[in-house]
Design a protein around this motif. Structure first.
Motif, short mmCIF file in Angstrom:
data_model
loop_
_atom_site.label_atom_id
_atom_site.label_comp_id
_atom_site.label_asym_id
_atom_site.label_seq_id
_atom_site.Cartn_x
_atom_site.Cartn_y
_atom_site.Cartn_z
N ILE A 30 60.06 -0.70 47.93
CA ILE A 30 59.56 -0.98 49.29
C ILE A 30 58.04 -0.89 49.29
N THR A 31 57.40 -1.93 49.85
CA THR A 31 55.94 -1.95 49.88
C THR A 31 55.35 -1.69 51.26
N ASP A 32 56.16 -1.88 52.30
CA ASP A 32 55.71 -1.59 53.66
C ASP A 32 56.86 -0.93 54.41
N GLY A 33 56.62 0.26 54.93
CA GLY A 33 57.68 0.97 55.63
C GLY A 33 57.31 2.42 55.85
N LEU A 34 58.33 3.26 55.77
CA LEU A 34 58.15 4.70 56.00
C LEU A 34 58.86 5.48 54.89
N VAL A 35 58.33 6.65 54.63
CA VAL A 35 59.00 7.57 53.71
C VAL A 35 59.13 8.91 54.43
N LEU A 36 60.36 9.42 54.44
CA LEU A 36 60.66 10.71 55.02
C LEU A 36 60.88 11.70 53.88
N VAL A 37 60.16 12.80 53.92
CA VAL A 37 60.31 13.86 52.92
C VAL A 37 60.92 15.05 53.65
N SER A 38 62.07 15.51 53.15
CA SER A 38 62.81 16.55 53.86
C SER A 38 63.32 17.59 52.88
N VAL A 39 63.43 18.83 53.36
CA VAL A 39 64.02 19.89 52.56
C VAL A 39 65.23 20.45 53.32
N PRO A 40 66.41 20.43 52.68
CA PRO A 40 67.62 20.91 53.35
C PRO A 40 67.82 22.42 53.18
N HIS A 41 66.78 23.17 53.51
CA HIS A 41 66.81 24.62 53.35
C HIS A 41 66.21 25.27 54.58
N SER A 42 66.73 26.40 54.98
CA SER A 42 66.25 27.06 56.20
C SER A 42 65.10 28.03 55.96
N THR A 43 64.72 28.23 54.69
CA THR A 43 63.58 29.12 54.39
C THR A 43 62.53 28.42 53.55
N ALA A 44 62.38 27.11 53.77
CA ALA A 44 61.36 26.32 53.07
C ALA A 44 60.92 25.20 53.99
N SER A 45 59.75 24.65 53.71
CA SER A 45 59.17 23.61 54.55
C SER A 45 58.45 22.57 53.71
N VAL A 46 57.99 21.52 54.40
CA VAL A 46 57.14 20.49 53.80
C VAL A 46 55.87 20.43 54.64
N THR A 47 54.72 20.36 53.98
CA THR A 47 53.46 20.28 54.71
C THR A 47 52.46 19.45 53.92
N VAL A 48 51.30 19.22 54.51
CA VAL A 48 50.20 18.50 53.87
C VAL A 48 48.98 19.42 53.86
N VAL A 49 48.37 19.57 52.69
CA VAL A 49 47.21 20.44 52.53
C VAL A 49 46.25 19.78 51.55
N SER A 50 44.97 20.11 51.67
CA SER A 50 43.98 19.66 50.70
C SER A 50 44.09 20.48 49.42
N PRO A 51 44.17 19.83 48.26
CA PRO A 51 44.34 20.56 47.01
C PRO A 51 43.03 20.93 46.30
N TRP A 52 41.91 20.51 46.82
CA TRP A 52 40.68 20.56 46.04
C TRP A 52 40.20 21.96 45.72
N ASP A 53 40.50 22.93 46.55
CA ASP A 53 40.14 24.31 46.25
C ASP A 53 41.42 25.12 46.25
N VAL A 54 41.84 25.61 45.10
CA VAL A 54 43.09 26.36 44.98
C VAL A 54 43.10 27.55 45.92
N LEU A 55 41.95 28.13 46.17
CA LEU A 55 41.89 29.26 47.09
C LEU A 55 42.25 28.83 48.51
N GLY A 56 42.04 27.56 48.84
CA GLY A 56 42.44 27.03 50.14
C GLY A 56 43.95 27.07 50.29
N LEU A 57 44.67 26.76 49.21
CA LEU A 57 46.13 26.85 49.24
C LEU A 57 46.57 28.29 49.48
N GLU A 58 45.88 29.21 48.84
CA GLU A 58 46.19 30.63 49.05
C GLU A 58 45.90 31.04 50.49
#
Length: 134
Positions: A30-58
């Protein structure tokens, strides 16, 4: 097309899953559309973060721990206090994210990556990716 991939976490925290999602998009054709990213777990999530500084992730992880600390006074204690705190954290952050796909590329900025966020690890987990479009 739904694609699932296993993920083994060795700790609580953020795990970069961007390449697996990009690979799933490529496999879908698929070249045009949507992608859904999901986790089927009640103690985990999906998010978006900047990776450039590892300390930022912390910092991101430390702040959710500060907001929802592991403690023994949760009303539900099915498994452990960490499990109860994980349920609350995951409910706040969310279990899925949707991104657009245009010309075969995922709609992420240059300083964004997709992360699986483990709140009750180490665990064996699954990430599900659904690509829809044309």
């Amino acid at each position: 097309m739904l694609q699932s991939f296993p993920l083994s976490t060795d700790r609580n925290g953020l795990f970069d899953i961007t390449e697996a999602v990009v690979e799933a998009i490529g496999k879908s054709g698929i070249t045009d559309g949507l992608v859904l990213v999901s986790v089927p777990h009640s103690t985990a999530s999906v998010t978006v973060v900047s990776p450039w500084d590892v300390l930022g992730l912390e910092d991101v992880h430390d702040e959710i721990v500060r907001i929802v600390p592991t403690r023994i006074d949760f009303k539900h204690q099915y498994d452990t206090p960490q499990d109860a705190a994980g349920h609350v954290k995951a409910a706040i952050v969310g279990h899925s994210r949707t991104f657009f796909i245009e010309k075969g590329k995922i709609g992420l900025g240059h300083s964004q990556k997709i992360y699986f966020w483990e709140f009750d690890g180490p665990r064996k987990r699954t990430v599900e990716v659904k690509v829809v479009g044309q």
